[in-house]
Motif scaffolding. Structure first.
Motif: not given
Ligand SMILES: Nc1ncnc2c1ncn2[C@@H]1O[C@H](COP(=O)(O)OP(=O)(O)OP(=O)(O)O)[C@@H](O)[C@H]1O
Ligand SMILES: [Mg+2]
Length: 256
Positions: A12-19, A179-181, A211-215
């Motif tokens: 969870g939370g690795v950036g799938k949805t963001t990507t 991600t969140k690099y 993918i860098s960390v960005s607020v």
């Molecule tokens: N490059 C980034 N910089 C800063 N924050 C990030 C970055 N990528 C993702 N996040 C944050 O990290 C959290 C998890 O990201 P995201 O929802 O994309 O992950 P996910 O893998 O889809 O999670 P889940 O498994 O719960 O579906 C979110 O709050 C998102 O805003």
């Protein structure tokens, strides 16, 4: 004919949805036709892309309650098929002989209407993720550069390789996306080496575009904007554009 891109990791939370949201926004900005499908019962991608939580969902499509075209919602960003919590019961509901192929079969009817179909998956390995892998052309695996992100990776590897062997020989594992690099983080360096080994075991690579960390990434969904329109100048937005152009060079603007 659409390229079906699945973004996956059972962590969870690795950036799938963001990507998924970022790629969707970039493809749209290049004039491409995109259908985003949210296969996570949490519904984060649906929300991020501005889709209302009403009407038919991917659950209804997969259980045969409606036609795929009846479930497509058009938002200010793209076409979306939303999810809802009912999806979490799919393991018990989808019991047909070809249960792994349900999504692939359904997508056949819309593949010619889009250039890209982007599928977000839940943080789990289930019949939903297997359906997504079976329907996919390309798989992207986001991972954060932390030691804990490697936990459970063997299971992910086995599932992906089993789908490739039995259900989808053409599955192209495009790579692991860090991600969140944060550059120059000592810990990240060690983990990076371990991620390289994981990539080898998956017969794939660690993508050179990280993918860098960005607020701003965390702020964008609240505005129902993707990162590249919400904060086009931030590092993560630029990184996602570089990634999209390197994986899908056909989207790059033609230089005259
Ligand atoms: N490059 C980034 N910089 C800063 N924050 C990030 C970055 N990528 C993702 N996040 C944050 O990290 C959290 C998890 O990201 P995201 O929802 O994309 O992950 P996910 O893998 O889809 O999670 P889940 O498994 O719960 O579906 C979110 O709050 C998102 O805003
Ligand atoms: Mg998600």
């Amino acid at each position: 004919m659409a390229t079906v891109i699945v973004v996956t990791n059972q962590k969870g939370g690795v950036g799938k949805t963001t990507t998924c949201a970022a790629l969707t926004g970039i493809f749209r900005s290049r004039g491409k036709r995109v259908l985003a499908i949210d296969m996570d019962p949490q519904g984060n991608l649906s929300f991020s892309l501005g889709a209302e939580d009403e009407g038919h969902t991917i659950h209804d499509v997969m259980t045969g309650e409606c036609n795929i075209r009846d479930a497509i919602k058009t938002t200010h960003i793209c076409d979306v098929i939303t999810s809802n919590i009912l999806l979490s019961g799919s393991e018990l509901e989808l019991t047909s002989a070809r249960r792994e192929f349900i999504l692939k079969d359904i997508l056949k009817t819309v593949r010619t209407s889009y250039d890209y179909i982007i599928i977000d998956t839940p943080p789990a390995l289930s019949i939903l993720t297997i359906n997504a892998y079976t329907a996919a052309d390309d798989l992207i695996i986001p991972m954060t550069p932390e030691i804990l992100s490697l936990q459970g990776i063997a299971q992910l590897r086995e599932t992906i390789l089993a789908v490739k062997k039995y259900y989808n020989k053409k599955l192209n594992i495009r790579g692991i996306l860090l991600t969140k690099y944060v550059k120059k983080q000592a810990l990240a360096k060690d983990v990076e080496e371990m991620v390289e080994i994981v990539a080898e075991q998956l017969h794939t690579v660690v993508l050179k575009d990280k993918i860098s960390v960005s607020v701003a990434v965390a702020e964008a969904p609240a505005h129902q904007e993707v990162i590249t329109t919400y904060s086009p100048g931030c590092r993560a937005a630029k990184d996602y554009i570089r990634l999209a152009e390197s994986l899908y060079p056909e989207i790059a603007a033609k230089v005259k």
